[in-house]
Design a protein around this motif. Structure first.
Motif, short mmCIF file in Angstrom:
data_model
loop_
_atom_site.label_atom_id
_atom_site.label_comp_id
_atom_site.label_asym_id
_atom_site.label_seq_id
_atom_site.Cartn_x
_atom_site.Cartn_y
_atom_site.Cartn_z
N LEU A 95 -0.41 -14.07 11.20
CA LEU A 95 -1.71 -13.42 11.09
C LEU A 95 -1.71 -11.97 11.56
N SER A 96 -0.55 -11.44 11.89
CA SER A 96 -0.49 -10.06 12.38
C SER A 96 -0.59 -9.08 11.22
N PRO A 97 -1.26 -7.93 11.43
CA PRO A 97 -1.36 -6.93 10.36
C PRO A 97 0.01 -6.29 10.11
N GLY A 98 0.24 -5.88 8.90
CA GLY A 98 1.52 -5.27 8.55
C GLY A 98 1.63 -5.08 7.06
N PRO A 99 2.78 -4.61 6.58
CA PRO A 99 2.95 -4.36 5.14
C PRO A 99 2.70 -5.59 4.28
N LEU A 100 3.12 -6.76 4.73
CA LEU A 100 2.94 -7.97 3.92
C LEU A 100 1.46 -8.29 3.75
N SER A 101 0.69 -8.19 4.84
CA SER A 101 -0.75 -8.45 4.76
C SER A 101 -1.45 -7.42 3.88
N VAL B 140 -3.67 -5.69 -1.79
CA VAL B 140 -3.42 -4.85 -2.97
C VAL B 140 -3.14 -5.72 -4.21
N ASN B 141 -2.24 -6.69 -4.05
CA ASN B 141 -1.91 -7.55 -5.19
C ASN B 141 -3.11 -8.38 -5.64
N GLY B 142 -3.94 -8.80 -4.68
CA GLY B 142 -5.14 -9.53 -5.03
C GLY B 142 -6.09 -8.68 -5.85
N ALA B 143 -6.23 -7.41 -5.46
CA ALA B 143 -7.11 -6.50 -6.20
C ALA B 143 -6.59 -6.23 -7.60
N ARG B 144 -5.28 -6.21 -7.76
CA ARG B 144 -4.70 -5.92 -9.06
C ARG B 144 -4.63 -7.16 -9.94
N GLN B 145 -4.57 -8.34 -9.31
CA GLN B 145 -4.39 -9.56 -10.10
C GLN B 145 -5.45 -10.60 -9.73
N THR C 7 0.39 1.34 -7.36
CA THR C 7 -1.02 1.00 -7.18
C THR C 7 -1.90 2.24 -7.35
N ALA C 8 -1.45 3.38 -6.81
CA ALA C 8 -2.22 4.61 -6.94
C ALA C 8 -2.33 5.04 -8.39
N ILE C 9 -1.25 4.87 -9.16
CA ILE C 9 -1.26 5.23 -10.58
C ILE C 9 -2.29 4.38 -11.32
N ASP C 10 -2.36 3.09 -10.99
CA ASP C 10 -3.38 2.23 -11.60
C ASP C 10 -4.78 2.72 -11.24
N GLY C 11 -4.95 3.13 -9.98
CA GLY C 11 -6.25 3.63 -9.55
C GLY C 11 -6.66 4.88 -10.30
N LEU C 12 -5.72 5.80 -10.46
CA LEU C 12 -6.01 7.04 -11.19
C LEU C 12 -6.32 6.75 -12.66
N ARG C 13 -5.63 5.79 -13.23
CA ARG C 13 -5.89 5.42 -14.62
C ARG C 13 -7.31 4.88 -14.78
N MET C 14 -7.75 4.09 -13.81
CA MET C 14 -9.12 3.57 -13.86
C MET C 14 -10.15 4.68 -13.71
N LEU C 15 -9.87 5.65 -12.86
CA LEU C 15 -10.79 6.77 -12.68
C LEU C 15 -10.94 7.59 -13.96
N ARG C 16 -9.91 7.60 -14.78
CA ARG C 16 -9.94 8.36 -16.03
C ARG C 16 -10.48 7.54 -17.19
N LEU D 110 -6.92 3.17 -5.06
CA LEU D 110 -6.39 4.34 -4.36
C LEU D 110 -6.46 4.15 -2.84
N ALA D 111 -7.57 3.60 -2.38
CA ALA D 111 -7.72 3.35 -0.94
C ALA D 111 -6.71 2.33 -0.46
N LEU D 112 -6.50 1.28 -1.25
CA LEU D 112 -5.55 0.24 -0.85
C LEU D 112 -4.12 0.76 -0.85
N SER D 113 -3.80 1.64 -1.78
CA SER D 113 -2.46 2.22 -1.79
C SER D 113 -2.22 3.05 -0.53
N THR D 114 -3.28 3.72 -0.06
CA THR D 114 -3.19 4.49 1.18
C THR D 114 -3.02 3.58 2.39
#
Length: 213
Positions: A22-28, A33-38, A96-105, A195-199
């Motif tokens: 349950l510790s925060p980190g890259p996996l969490s 991010v993956n949930g938001a994309r899929q 992930t950021a590229i996907d975000g930019l594509r959505m913004l456009r 974009l926020a999630l990629s950050t």
């Protein structure tokens, strides 16, 4: 007597596993991010990738804890793992950021993602390349390995490991489910979320890697 020992092992495993699963980190962060994309299923796939590496590693600890601990005590080993981990995180965040930019456009997220950004591979990579995950099992987790070993490798591990790994499945699936809620947003807002999630993913990776210094 065996039943009492098994219950004690389950209780110890659940108590200690919370500090890792349950510790925060890259996996969490990657689970969100993956949930938001899929979808929430991304968390299940990530947990499966995580377990693909973790289970053999935990068994190896029971057989060669000293050798593994010695290897991870070498700075060059930890830095090498951290370097590859950092490169993977940068790639994952950029996709992930590229996907975000594509959505913004006004476009759609990229459907055909590379193998390196699929949930299963992400879970596997962020586990195998994470020095802190490996060290957790060689320190805190070693208590569980030793307790399980007193009951025999097969019996002890068949009780200890399921008592641990269900937390990974539950936690990563929950985080992916929360990320998936973002898909209900409008295209522009969803793009901003990606974009926020990629950050966040980059920040989580940077925090983990800075601790190696």
């Amino acid at each position: 007597m065996l039943e009492l020992q098994a219950l004690q092992l389950i209780g110890l495993t659940v108590a200690l596993s919370a500090s890792g699963a349950l510790s925060p980190g890259p996996l969490s962060a990657a689970a969100v991010v993956n949930g938001a994309r899929q979808s929430w299923r991304a968390g299940v796939k990530m947990a499966a990738g995580h377990m693909t590496f973790e289970l053999p590693f935990v068994v190896a600890i029971g057989l060669a804890a000293y050798e593994l601990r010695w290897a991870l005590s070498l700075s060059i080993v930890r830095y090498a793992l951290g370097g590859v981990l950092g490169a993977f995180i940068v790639y994952f965040s950029a996709a992930t950021a590229i996907d975000g930019l594509r959505m913004l456009r006004g476009g759609d997220p990229e459907v055909k993602v590379s193998l390196a950004s699929t949930p299963y591979v992400t879970g596997l990579a962020l586990t195998a390349l994470n020095p802190f995950f490996l060290l957790w099992w060689l320190t805190v987790g070693l208590v569980l390995v030793e307790a399980a070993s007193t009951m025999g490798l097969v019996v002890g591990y068949s009780i200890m490991y399921p008592s641990h790994v269900w937390m990974d499945y539950a936690w990563l699936t929950l985080l992916s489910g929360l990320g998936y809620q973002g898909r209900r947003l409008s295209g522009r807002k969803y793009g901003l979320l990606l974009l926020a999630l990629s950050t966040v993913m980059l920040a989580a990776g940077a925090y983990a890697l800075m601790a190696l210094a």
